[in-house]
Design an enzyme around this catalytic site. Sequence first.
Site, PDB file in Angstrom:
ATOM      1  N   SER A  77       0.742  -1.210   0.190  1.00  0.00           N
ATOM      2  CA  SER A  77      -0.003  -0.066   0.122  1.00  0.00           C
ATOM      3  C   SER A  77       0.871   1.335   0.143  1.00  0.00           C
ATOM      4  CB  SER A  77      -0.813  -0.121   1.129  1.00  0.00           C
ATOM      5  OG  SER A  77      -1.822   1.028   1.059  1.00  0.00           O
ATOM      6  N   ASP A  81      -5.620  -3.287  -2.595  1.00  0.00           N
ATOM      7  CA  ASP A  81      -4.485  -2.975  -1.595  1.00  0.00           C
ATOM      8  C   ASP A  81      -3.899  -3.983  -0.899  1.00  0.00           C
ATOM      9  OD1 ASP A  81      -3.105  -1.949   0.776  1.00  0.00           O
ATOM     10  OD2 ASP A  81      -4.728  -0.105   0.960  1.00  0.00           O
TER      11      ASP A  81
END
Length: 297
Positions: A40, A151
């Site tokens: 991320s 993510d």
Amino acid sequence: MAKQILLALGGGGVRGIAHLGVVQCLLDNHYEIVGIAGSSAGGMFGAPVAAGHDPRKILEAVEAFFESPSFKREPNASASLVGTLGLQKVLENFLDKKNFTDLPIQFCVTAVSLKTGEETLIHEGLVMDGILATIAIPGVFPHHGDDVLIDGGILDPVPVKAARSFDPSLPIVAIALHTKPENYSPYESLAIIPDKFPEALLERITKSRFGEPLRAMSAGIELGSDRLTELTLDSSKPDVLVKPVVGQFAMLQKVDPSELFDEGYRAMEAELETLKESFSLINSLKRISKYSLMNKE
């Protein structure tokens, strides 16, 4: 001769600015970073570092972005609250359409496929494509590719095992971004609402009948993410764990970037002695003995 290390950079939205402070502290203390794995925000802030750019120059670009943040969407992007065109514009100044193999520092990012439910390690192709996959917070930023990649922090908040795959004999410095000040309550913020939303609209949402369930949902997500991070780190056991106190910031909150940079620097300084000890003969032999088969599997 500089001592070589690997980095595992965790997720956390704008909290990831603290990664730049950690890197600057390591460079100032003559450590050589030879591999970076990011999840991320760790992927987004790790990429320009892996491309060989100075952390303070990256910080300057982040500060300029926050003066007039842009979250415009690409025309054909998947449904999401905000887009990534503004972020892409900033990152391209550092990446210049590079592939992973073009980077002077080994680099990879993690993502999760919504089709298979499995983690994916991205280390080939365009670096920008990998970044867009690893930062695709479900519902907030667009997902990517035929595998519907989102993510990487969903399953792997701090990718220690991915970093270890570069060279199991080297110490790993892991940076986790969930540590909060004392007496902080996640119930106080709407962490899942992007800061791009107009202030008047945010205030209206907060005071409406939707504000309370959104606050509870946000706090629950944050608590679950914190616990997953702790469990992951307990399992992967990095040599050095750096925990900047930045968990009080919401993932898309407008912040003073230098404040987070300085906190990352301070947190790394506090762990320099631990990092020094990780190079002892006994610790080096333990790593080689325990992880030497990783790259052969």
